[in-house]
Design an enzyme around this catalytic site. Sequence first.
Site: not given
Length: 172
Positions: A101, A104-106
């Site tokens: 997670s 996923w954002h960076g």
Amino acid sequence: LEILIEVYAFYFFLYFNFGGYCDVAIGLGSLLGVRPPENFDRPFLARNVSDFWQRQHRSLTLWLTDYIFTPTLKATRAGGSLRGHPATATALALIVTMLVSGLWHGTSVGFLLFGLTHGLYLVVYHYWDTLLIKRMGRGRVRALRQNPLVVAGGVFITFNATAFAFVFFQLG
């Protein structure tokens, strides 16, 4: 006090910023005859971190559950050294899921720390929940969770814990 205000302000900024994008997508979809699902369900009122992830960024949560958590949990329970340790297998699946997670954002350290923090929150909550049910039974735990003071305490702790974890987004 100033740092605390900045932490809360950043948390609200992220929510309203991304929630606004989601509302625009829902509105455009509705105009085109397609009703996309809501992506947020009052995450600031979550009673625990597990409840938070059922309310926050629901599309990502469902994807992570289906493609990361469930396969990881099945794999760790099916074979290897964790086969006889379901709680440890669950903890590992939670950590891996939340690390994904974060990534996923960076791919920066900040996002990795965000995922690790939420993974640890979920592991602590899972062990706490398991211990409570084992000691008190499901019925008494369910009744305890209906107590308004317990609800308020859970919302307060969850809000502050998740607000703290989102600080790592600034490092991203």
